[in-house]
Design a protein around this motif. Sequence first.
Motif, PDB file in Angstrom:
ATOM      1  N   LEU A 155       3.023   8.471   6.550  1.00 18.97           N
ATOM      2  CA  LEU A 155       3.499   7.122   6.927  1.00 18.97           C
ATOM      3  C   LEU A 155       3.556   6.997   8.449  1.00 18.97           C
ATOM      4  O   LEU A 155       3.100   6.003   9.019  1.00 18.97           O
ATOM      5  N   ALA A 156       4.075   8.047   9.116  1.00 18.63           N
ATOM      6  CA  ALA A 156       4.149   8.013  10.576  1.00 18.63           C
ATOM      7  C   ALA A 156       2.744   7.876  11.173  1.00 18.63           C
ATOM      8  O   ALA A 156       2.523   7.091  12.098  1.00 18.63           O
ATOM      9  N   LEU A 157       1.792   8.624  10.602  1.00 10.17           N
ATOM     10  CA  LEU A 157       0.409   8.556  11.104  1.00 10.17           C
ATOM     11  C   LEU A 157      -0.186   7.166  10.885  1.00 10.17           C
ATOM     12  O   LEU A 157      -0.885   6.622  11.730  1.00 10.17           O
ATOM     13  N   LYS A 158       0.143   6.569   9.719  1.00 10.66           N
ATOM     14  CA  LYS A 158      -0.348   5.224   9.418  1.00 10.66           C
ATOM     15  C   LYS A 158       0.215   4.209  10.423  1.00 10.66           C
ATOM     16  O   LYS A 158      -0.519   3.354  10.942  1.00 10.66           O
ATOM     17  N   LEU A 159       1.507   4.323  10.691  1.00 10.76           N
ATOM     18  CA  LEU A 159       2.149   3.386  11.624  1.00 10.76           C
ATOM     19  C   LEU A 159       1.552   3.538  13.019  1.00 10.76           C
ATOM     20  O   LEU A 159       1.415   2.570  13.765  1.00 10.76           O
ATOM     21  N   ARG A 160       1.184   4.792  13.366  1.00  8.21           N
ATOM     22  CA  ARG A 160       0.557   5.045  14.648  1.00  8.21           C
ATOM     23  C   ARG A 160      -0.838   4.396  14.669  1.00  8.21           C
ATOM     24  O   ARG A 160      -1.214   3.734  15.641  1.00  8.21           O
ATOM     25  N   PRO A 162       7.664  14.591  -0.595  1.00 11.93           N
ATOM     26  CA  PRO A 162       8.204  13.437   0.141  1.00 11.93           C
ATOM     27  C   PRO A 162       8.026  13.614   1.653  1.00 11.93           C
ATOM     28  O   PRO A 162       7.725  12.657   2.356  1.00 11.93           O
ATOM     29  N   GLU A 163       8.161  14.872   2.126  1.00 14.89           N
ATOM     30  CA  GLU A 163       8.035  15.136   3.559  1.00 14.89           C
ATOM     31  C   GLU A 163       6.613  14.835   4.035  1.00 14.89           C
ATOM     32  O   GLU A 163       6.415  14.276   5.109  1.00 14.89           O
ATOM     33  N   ALA A 199       4.497  12.761   2.592  1.00 16.72           N
ATOM     34  CA  ALA A 199       4.320  11.313   2.549  1.00 16.72           C
ATOM     35  C   ALA A 199       4.902  10.680   3.811  1.00 16.72           C
ATOM     36  O   ALA A 199       4.320   9.749   4.386  1.00 16.72           O
ATOM     37  N   ALA A 200       6.028  11.211   4.263  1.00 12.92           N
ATOM     38  CA  ALA A 200       6.675  10.695   5.478  1.00 12.92           C
ATOM     39  C   ALA A 200       5.774  10.887   6.689  1.00 12.92           C
ATOM     40  O   ALA A 200       5.612   9.980   7.509  1.00 12.92           O
ATOM     41  N   VAL A 201       5.151  12.076   6.772  1.00 13.67           N
ATOM     42  CA  VAL A 201       4.244  12.369   7.882  1.00 13.67           C
ATOM     43  C   VAL A 201       3.050  11.405   7.831  1.00 13.67           C
ATOM     44  O   VAL A 201       2.640  10.830   8.838  1.00 13.67           O
ATOM     45  N   GLU A 211       0.871  -1.166   0.000  1.00 13.63           N
ATOM     46  CA  GLU A 211       0.000   0.000   0.000  1.00 13.63           C
ATOM     47  C   GLU A 211       0.910   1.219   0.000  1.00 13.63           C
ATOM     48  O   GLU A 211       1.687   1.416   0.932  1.00 13.63           O
ATOM     49  N   ILE A 212       0.833   2.011  -1.065  1.00 11.40           N
ATOM     50  CA  ILE A 212       1.728   3.165  -1.174  1.00 11.40           C
ATOM     51  C   ILE A 212       1.124   4.356  -0.427  1.00 11.40           C
ATOM     52  O   ILE A 212      -0.015   4.752  -0.674  1.00 11.40           O
ATOM     53  N   ILE A 213       1.890   4.877   0.511  1.00  6.16           N
ATOM     54  CA  ILE A 213       1.456   6.050   1.275  1.00  6.16           C
ATOM     55  C   ILE A 213       1.974   7.274   0.522  1.00  6.16           C
ATOM     56  O   ILE A 213       3.181   7.395   0.307  1.00  6.16           O
TER      57      ILE A 213
END
Lengths: 266, 332
Positions: A256-261, A249-250, A252-254, A242-244
């Motif tokens: 990704l962090a929210l998704k991991l949370r 890029p910054e 997308a990184a944020v 699943e591409i976040i």
Amino acid sequence: MNMIVCIKQVMDPETPPASFKIDPQTNKVIPPPGIAPVPDPYSEYALEAALRLKAENSGKITAISLGNDLLRDVVKKSLAMGADELILLEDEAFAGGDSCSTAIALAAAIKKIGEYDIVFCGRQAADWGASQVGSGIAELLGLPCLTLAQKVEATDGKAKVEVVTDDGYEVVETTLPAVITVSNELGEVRYPNIKGILKAKKKEPIIWKPADIGLEASEVGAAGRCTKLVKLFQPVREGEAEIISGDTPEEAAVNLALKLREIKLI
Amino acid sequence: MAESSGVMAYAEASKDKLTTTTRELLGIGRNLANELGEPLCAVLAGDGVSSLADEAISLGADRVYVIDDPLLKEYLSDSFTPVMERLAAEVSPRIILLGQTDAGRDLAPRLAFRLKTAATLDCVDLTIDAASKRLQATRPVYGGNALATFTTETDPQIVTIRVKAFSAATADASRKGEVIKAEAGLEPAAVRTKVLDRIVEEVEGLKLEDAAVVVSGGRGIGGAEGFKQLEELAHLLKGALGASRPPCDNGWVSELLQIGITGKIIAPDLYLAVALSGSSQHLSGCSGSKNIVAINKDPEANIFQAATYGVVGDWKKVVPALTEKIRELTSG
């Protein structure tokens, strides 16, 4: 110091995964089109270890390759890198072997060569990776064997070998003759130089058939196997990631962090 | 030789406890023994290992052979091969299981050739064929591009198991079993090798194999400096730092951080793969991870085939922003 190095010809391990195909009918890998076989990279570490020892102690290096359809460009690379002799165990009968039948043939050839202090093999081959031929040769010839060497020194009938372990390394001393299998921690392998390439061009390999090493065709290759390959198949990878995404890029990184949370991984 | 029967597991200890891999061996060993309707025995060979026999029984062994001898203080194939050869001749097991450890991967082939049988190393699946009762051993081949299943017709059938590929046995202190002392019967003159020194390279922080979170970098990181950023993220996530092979070969990080077929095999809850392409040889070492998250600027990179989540982008932009956001989310 007389050294023997076992060098396998393998399918290029750098073959892209997408080009790697299996024929389920024959349980064989389909040679990827346009990608030539290479000397096994682990075997080349073994040769490099021998070349380094030769530079310090002088001596002779005999390379042995076993198989059928051995490409001269591939097997002669050992000569170009600095081996003095090349012996090919080349015959249809040698094809399709496992570590058991391969070790039997190599041990018989090494016995015929007769004079040696160290037999070098790679820690495993890049294709089947059974990791047993070195140990097998040692057992068949009644020699000590050290596996996964990253450094080899030899003096006065003994070798001092650094052997890679899970959390560092051990320094192990062995009497000679011995079998040593070499790991990639040895460090960079040399490229053949022009002089070596020219020398290799002129030098013809010695070819031995099963009878030349005192074996029947039924003892080597596919006929001499101790294991049976029941099935060869490709692992199933679980679909697409699943591409976040994000506008930058910054961002997308944020996301990704929210998704991991969200899934409680952090 | 008597007809073979039973499963034998080669146990290993570290710091007066059986290793995790040994618990995995006893787990799969118990399953195979049950399927065959035959006993599971464990072998404890070493110096001062007698006290571990009860632990092996609690983990599923019906019998434990203890070979306690000062000559077996450290593993050498020259000393352990004849010891195991002797025991195998006495017990005639149908199957011998070892871990794919420093000792196991060295001992298994030696023993197989000595006993004129065959070994299959680094197995990820072991089953008993219902009709023939033979062991079917599956292992990765071609650098993890394929899997191959092997059988052998001779006993004992010797295999090593890949670490973390099988479930560990759970201890049950009420289990009963028999402890049998066996002699090493070792001729010191037959041991032609000697350990002169043992160097343990300390890796800072959490051990890679034990970490629940691993942050790993590949060739695309470009140098040792970049790994400092990954290390910071790993610290933040209370995880460990790892790498694919190129950074190790280039000396950017210690060889001990290498994940893959010739390196460490790991199975963390979260594997964050940064700027690494995902070669089969690398994936083979991390495919047991519960979640793989890939950060790579190449949308075609193979790592996205194995990943659960991915970000397509330059790690130099993604990692600092990710680190900052994670710091914010986890500090409150």
